[in-house]
Design a protein around this motif. Structure first.
Motif, PDB file in Angstrom:
ATOM      1  N   TRP A 148       0.760  -1.356  -0.143  1.00 47.14           N
ATOM      2  CA  TRP A 148      -0.025   0.049   0.128  1.00 47.14           C
ATOM      3  C   TRP A 148       0.865   1.318   0.101  1.00 47.14           C
ATOM      4  O   TRP A 148       0.557   2.265  -0.625  1.00 47.14           O
ATOM      5  CB  TRP A 148      -0.906   0.033   1.489  1.00 47.14           C
ATOM      6  CG  TRP A 148      -2.027  -0.922   1.313  1.00 47.14           C
ATOM      7  CD1 TRP A 148      -3.321  -0.589   0.940  1.00 47.14           C
ATOM      8  CD2 TRP A 148      -2.325  -2.331   1.471  1.00 47.14           C
ATOM      9  NE1 TRP A 148      -4.030  -1.775   0.905  1.00 47.14           N
ATOM     10  CE2 TRP A 148      -3.597  -2.730   1.550  1.00 47.14           C
ATOM     11  CE3 TRP A 148      -1.116  -3.261   2.075  1.00 47.14           C
ATOM     12  CZ2 TRP A 148      -3.950  -4.098   1.831  1.00 47.14           C
ATOM     13  CZ3 TRP A 148      -1.679  -4.534   2.377  1.00 47.14           C
ATOM     14  CH2 TRP A 148      -2.738  -4.782   2.401  1.00 47.14           C
ATOM     15  N   PHE A 149       1.920   1.045   0.836  1.00 43.53           N
ATOM     16  CA  PHE A 149       2.596   2.337   1.171  1.00 43.53           C
ATOM     17  C   PHE A 149       3.903   2.368   0.544  1.00 43.53           C
ATOM     18  O   PHE A 149       4.850   1.788   1.099  1.00 43.53           O
ATOM     19  CB  PHE A 149       2.761   2.789   2.736  1.00 43.53           C
ATOM     20  CG  PHE A 149       1.563   2.873   3.164  1.00 43.53           C
ATOM     21  CD1 PHE A 149       0.676   3.894   3.300  1.00 43.53           C
ATOM     22  CD2 PHE A 149       0.771   1.799   4.115  1.00 43.53           C
ATOM     23  CE1 PHE A 149      -0.454   3.931   3.941  1.00 43.53           C
ATOM     24  CE2 PHE A 149      -0.331   1.707   4.666  1.00 43.53           C
ATOM     25  CZ  PHE A 149      -1.147   2.913   4.731  1.00 43.53           C
ATOM     26  N   LEU A 160       6.949   8.687   4.109  1.00 38.07           N
ATOM     27  CA  LEU A 160       5.629   8.073   3.650  1.00 38.07           C
ATOM     28  C   LEU A 160       5.465   6.569   3.625  1.00 38.07           C
ATOM     29  O   LEU A 160       4.432   5.903   3.990  1.00 38.07           O
ATOM     30  CB  LEU A 160       4.819   8.887   2.521  1.00 38.07           C
ATOM     31  CG  LEU A 160       4.446  10.048   2.922  1.00 38.07           C
ATOM     32  CD1 LEU A 160       4.121  10.821   1.582  1.00 38.07           C
ATOM     33  CD2 LEU A 160       3.170  10.110   3.766  1.00 38.07           C
ATOM     34  N   ASN A 161       6.393   5.978   3.264  1.00 44.30           N
ATOM     35  CA  ASN A 161       6.794   4.604   2.849  1.00 44.30           C
ATOM     36  C   ASN A 161       7.120   3.574   4.321  1.00 44.30           C
ATOM     37  O   ASN A 161       6.301   2.941   4.644  1.00 44.30           O
ATOM     38  CB  ASN A 161       7.679   4.082   1.973  1.00 44.30           C
ATOM     39  CG  ASN A 161       7.677   4.576   0.598  1.00 44.30           C
ATOM     40  OD1 ASN A 161       7.045   5.729   0.304  1.00 44.30           O
ATOM     41  ND2 ASN A 161       8.785   4.102  -0.207  1.00 44.30           N
ATOM     42  N   GLU A 162       8.221   4.390   4.989  1.00 44.38           N
ATOM     43  CA  GLU A 162       8.652   3.576   6.194  1.00 44.38           C
ATOM     44  C   GLU A 162       7.911   3.937   7.385  1.00 44.38           C
ATOM     45  O   GLU A 162       7.583   3.023   8.217  1.00 44.38           O
ATOM     46  CB  GLU A 162      10.276   3.856   6.198  1.00 44.38           C
ATOM     47  CG  GLU A 162      11.076   3.550   4.989  1.00 44.38           C
ATOM     48  CD  GLU A 162      10.965   1.884   4.630  1.00 44.38           C
ATOM     49  OE1 GLU A 162      10.249   1.270   5.503  1.00 44.38           O
ATOM     50  OE2 GLU A 162      11.307   1.810   3.560  1.00 44.38           O
ATOM     51  N   GLY A 163       7.595   5.286   7.469  1.00 48.72           N
ATOM     52  CA  GLY A 163       6.950   5.453   8.816  1.00 48.72           C
ATOM     53  C   GLY A 163       5.476   4.454   8.652  1.00 48.72           C
ATOM     54  O   GLY A 163       4.966   4.080   9.918  1.00 48.72           O
ATOM     55  N   HIS A 164       4.707   4.595   7.648  1.00 48.41           N
ATOM     56  CA  HIS A 164       3.529   3.678   7.622  1.00 48.41           C
ATOM     57  C   HIS A 164       3.804   2.457   7.759  1.00 48.41           C
ATOM     58  O   HIS A 164       3.046   1.734   8.752  1.00 48.41           O
ATOM     59  CB  HIS A 164       2.800   3.931   6.207  1.00 48.41           C
ATOM     60  CG  HIS A 164       1.980   5.104   6.169  1.00 48.41           C
ATOM     61  ND1 HIS A 164       2.202   6.270   5.643  1.00 48.41           N
ATOM     62  CD2 HIS A 164       0.955   5.540   6.934  1.00 48.41           C
ATOM     63  CE1 HIS A 164       1.201   7.143   5.495  1.00 48.41           C
ATOM     64  NE2 HIS A 164       0.328   6.756   6.470  1.00 48.41           N
ATOM     65  N   HIS A 170      -2.003   3.032  -6.973  1.00 52.56           N
ATOM     66  CA  HIS A 170      -0.912   3.128  -8.319  1.00 52.56           C
ATOM     67  C   HIS A 170      -0.685   4.521  -8.811  1.00 52.56           C
ATOM     68  O   HIS A 170      -0.223   4.509 -10.011  1.00 52.56           O
ATOM     69  CB  HIS A 170      -1.728   2.150  -9.478  1.00 52.56           C
ATOM     70  CG  HIS A 170      -1.931   0.682  -8.942  1.00 52.56           C
ATOM     71  ND1 HIS A 170      -0.911   0.034  -8.611  1.00 52.56           N
ATOM     72  CD2 HIS A 170      -3.079  -0.022  -8.824  1.00 52.56           C
ATOM     73  CE1 HIS A 170      -1.341  -1.156  -8.052  1.00 52.56           C
ATOM     74  NE2 HIS A 170      -2.512  -1.188  -8.468  1.00 52.56           N
ATOM     75  N   GLY A 171      -0.645   5.158  -7.967  1.00 51.37           N
ATOM     76  CA  GLY A 171      -0.154   6.796  -8.255  1.00 51.37           C
ATOM     77  C   GLY A 171       1.050   7.293  -7.600  1.00 51.37           C
ATOM     78  O   GLY A 171       1.783   6.373  -6.990  1.00 51.37           O
ATOM     79  N   VAL A 172       1.293   8.421  -7.573  1.00 47.20           N
ATOM     80  CA  VAL A 172       2.603   9.077  -6.948  1.00 47.20           C
ATOM     81  C   VAL A 172       2.113  10.205  -6.070  1.00 47.20           C
ATOM     82  O   VAL A 172       1.213  11.009  -6.735  1.00 47.20           O
ATOM     83  CB  VAL A 172       3.465   9.480  -8.391  1.00 47.20           C
ATOM     84  CG1 VAL A 172       4.710  10.134  -7.561  1.00 47.20           C
ATOM     85  CG2 VAL A 172       3.985   8.399  -8.824  1.00 47.20           C
ATOM     86  N   ALA A 173       2.440  10.256  -4.953  1.00 48.23           N
ATOM     87  CA  ALA A 173       2.094  11.342  -4.070  1.00 48.23           C
ATOM     88  C   ALA A 173       3.055  11.674  -3.175  1.00 48.23           C
ATOM     89  O   ALA A 173       3.903  10.808  -2.745  1.00 48.23           O
ATOM     90  CB  ALA A 173       0.809  10.578  -3.222  1.00 48.23           C
ATOM     91  N   GLY A 174       3.060  12.870  -2.602  1.00 50.86           N
ATOM     92  CA  GLY A 174       4.219  13.401  -1.508  1.00 50.86           C
ATOM     93  C   GLY A 174       3.673  13.738  -0.429  1.00 50.86           C
ATOM     94  O   GLY A 174       2.625  13.748  -0.135  1.00 50.86           O
TER      95      GLY A 174
END
Ligand SMILES: [Zn+2]
Length: 463
Positions: free
Chosen positions: A305-306, A320-324, A415-419
Motif C-alpha cells: 500500500w505504502f 510516507l513509505n517507512e513510517g507507515h 497506483h499513483g505518485v504522491a508526496g
C-alpha cells in the motif's frame, strides 16, 4: 527549439535519479543469463512521451558495457557519465510525441559475498551458488540495466527472463508465456500495475512456486527453495494473517496476486519488491518467528500500500513509505500482545526522536544516512520518527478520523505518485480542518513537537 532533457528529477535526496523531459508509459526488460549465472545481457525498452521537444535525453546506467542504443528502431548516438547514459536520437523528438528507446548492455552478476564485504558495492543483482536475487532500493536498478530509475516514473512493465532450463526463474507480475529453447527456458511476466524499477524482483534458482487462495480474494504465489516448503510454512501462514490484518484496516490489497520469496540468503536486506517480497527464508521458520520476524513480514507487506501502490513523489517523501510500514508493523505487534504500541512510541519519543531529528532530519527532508552512499534518505529517522508522526496524528484527530485518512490516502493515490504536501492536504480534507499547523512541525522541524494528549511524555533534553 529542442533541448536536452534534464539529467535528473531534482530529487533532493537523489538528485541524479530519474530523468527529465519525458514520461514513461511502459517499460520492458529482457534479461539473458549465462549458463553459470555469472553474467547476463539485458535489453531495456522504455516507451515514453516527450514532455518537451528533445534534442537529447538520459537514462540512468551505472557500470557494464553498452552494446546498442536505438530510438524508434534507429541507431542513436550516446555518451556516458558515471550514472547517466546520454542519448541523442537521429532526429529531435517533438513535444508530446511518443517514442521508444532500447538499450542493450552486458554485465557480471556480483556475488553476495562481494556485496557484504565491499562498502562500495550497492545492492543490485547478486548471486550465491545457484541462486540469483535482486535488491534495488533506492538506486540499484541503474546498476542492472538502463532505466528511468525513479519511483515517480513507474509504469506497467514486462519482464522476460532467459535462464538455463535446470533453474526456475520468476519476476514481478503474472507469468504470461514460457518457451523452452535448446538449453534455456524463456519466461515472460507482465505487471499491468505500474512498477517502479526499484521494486523489480528477479529470482533464478532451484525453487518451487506455491500457489493458494489468500484472504480477500488475493491469489498467493510464494517462491520457496526446493526442500524448504515444510520449514517455512509457519511464516507463510503469517503472510496470510498479515494480509488479512492489513486489509481489515486499509481496504483491499492493490494487487490481485501477492507472494514472498523465502530466500536462502539476503544480499541487501529484506525488500518490498512489488507483489514478490524478498524475505529471509530462516525468518519464516518457527525459530525465525520466535525471534520476532512476524513484524518484518507485516512491515514488508504493508509496503504494497505504502511505497509500492502509492509511490513517493521524491525520495525525500520516504517517511510516507517507512513510517507507515513501521506503524502497521507495531500495530500488528500490539495486536499479538508482543509489545505495546503506546509503550514503543513513548520510548521512541523520549529516548530517540530528538537525536534522530537532530542528526538526520527533518523527517520530510532527510539526509546523511549511515546506510547508503551519498545522500541516501534511509536512516532510523524515517522508520521510527515516521511512525511516531503518524501516531501523533492519530492522537490529534482520533482513531476514526485517522482510519479514514489512511483508507482515503491509499484509495485516492492507488497506483499513483504522491508526496508529503499531498498527505497534509488529504489529512486536512478528511479531518475537516487544516492540519498543516499540526503536521508541519513534525515533518519539517528538527526538534520533537509535543505529543497530543500525552503531557507527561518528555523528549530527552539533549538532542
Ligand atoms: Zn520498509
Amino acid at each position: 527549439m529542442p533541448r536536452p532533457g534534464s539529467a535528473g528529477l531534482g530529487d533532493l535526496a537523489q538528485p541524479m535519479l530519474g530523468n527529465g523531459g519525458y514520461d514513461v508509459t511502459h517499460w520492458d526488460l529482457d534479461l539473458r543469463f549465462t549458463d553459470d549465472l555469472s553474467a547476463y545481457g539485458a535489453t531495456t525498452q522504455v516507451s515514453a512521451r516527450a514532455t518537451q521537444a528533445l534534442s537529447r535525453f538520459d537514462l540512468a546506467l551505472v557500470g557494464g558495457g553498452v552494446d546498442a542504443v536505438t530510438v524508434d528502431g534507429l541507431t542513436a548516438t550516446w555518451t556516458r557519465t558515471a550514472t547517466e547514459l546520454q542519448i541523442t536520437p537521429p532526429r529531435a523528438i517533438q513535444a508530446g510525441t511518443p517514442f521508444r528507446v532500447a538499450v542493450t548492455v552486458h554485465k557480471p552478476v556480483v556475488t553476495v559475498a562481494s556485496v557484504w564485504t565491499s562498502r562500495s558495492v550497492t545492492p543490485t543483482i547478486a548471486r550465491q551458488d545457484d541462486w540469483v536475487e535482486t535488491s534495488f532500493q533506492p538506486s540499484g536498478a541503474r546498476r542492472l540495466a538502463a532505466f528511468a530509475d525513479h519511483p515517480a516514473q513507474k509504469a506497467p512493465a514486462a519482464i522476460t527472463l532467459t535462464a538455463p532450463s535446470r533453474f526456475n526463474a520468476i519476476a514481478n507480475g503474472e507469468l504470461v508465456g514460457s518457451r523452452r529453447n535448446t538449453t534455456t527456458t524463456t519466461r515472460t511476466f507482465r505487471s499491468a500495475e505500474p512498477l517502479a524499477p526499484e521494486l523489480l524482483q528477479v529470482i533464478v534458482g532451484r525453487f518451487g512456486v506455491l500457489r493458494s487462495a489468500g484472504p480477500g480474494g488475493v491469489r498467493l504465489r510464494h517462491v520457496v527453495p526446493r526442500g524448504r516448503a515444510r520449514a517455512v510454512a509457519p511464516g507463510l501462514r503469517i503472510v496470510s494473517r498479515g494480509l488479512a490484518f492489513l486489509q481489515a484496516r486499509l481496504g483491499p490489497l492493490p494487487l490481485r496476486q501477492y507472494g514472498v520469496v523465502a530466500a536462502p540468503v539476503i544480499a541487501g536486506g529484506e525488500l518490498e519488491s512489488q507483489g514478490l517480497t524478498l524475505l529471509w527464508g530462516r525468518g519464516l521458520t518457527g525459530q525465525g518467528l520466535s525471534w520476532g520476524y512476524d513484524g518484518t513480514i507485516v512491515h514488508e507487506t504493508a509496503h504494497e500500500w505504502f511505497g509500492n501502490s502509492v509511490s513517493p513523489r521524491r525520495w525525500t517523501d520516504l517517511w510516507l513509505n517507512e513510517g507507515h510500514a513501521t506503524y502497521y508493523e507495531l500495530l500488528w505487534g500490539d495486536a499479538q500482545g508482543e509489545l505495546g504500541l503506546d509503550r514503543t512510541m513513548r520510548q521512541i519519543y523520549e529516548r530517540r526522536a530528538g537525536s534522530l531529528l537532530a542528526r538526520y532530519g527533518p523527517l520530510a527532508a532527510p539526509h546523511g544516512s549511515p546506510w547508503g552512499p551519498g545522500l541516501s534518505p534511509f536512516s532510523n529517522l524515517v522508520y521510527e520518527v515516521g511512525a511516531l508522526a503518524l501516531y501523533a496524528l492519530r492522537l490529534e484527530v482520533g482513531d476514526d478520523t485517522f482510519t479514514r485518512i489512511e483508507r482515503t490516502w491509499v484509495a485516492r493515490h492507488r497506483h499513483g505518485v504522491a508526496g508529503t504536501d499531498d498527505f497534509i492536504a488529504l489529512a486536512g480534507e478528511v479531518a475537516g480542518r487544516d492540519l498543516g499547523p499540526f503536521l508541519r512541525p513534525w515533518l519539517e522541524g528538527r526538534t520533537v513537537p509535543p505529543m497530543p494528549g500525552r503531557p507527561d511524555w518528555k523528549p530527552a533534553a539533549r538532542a
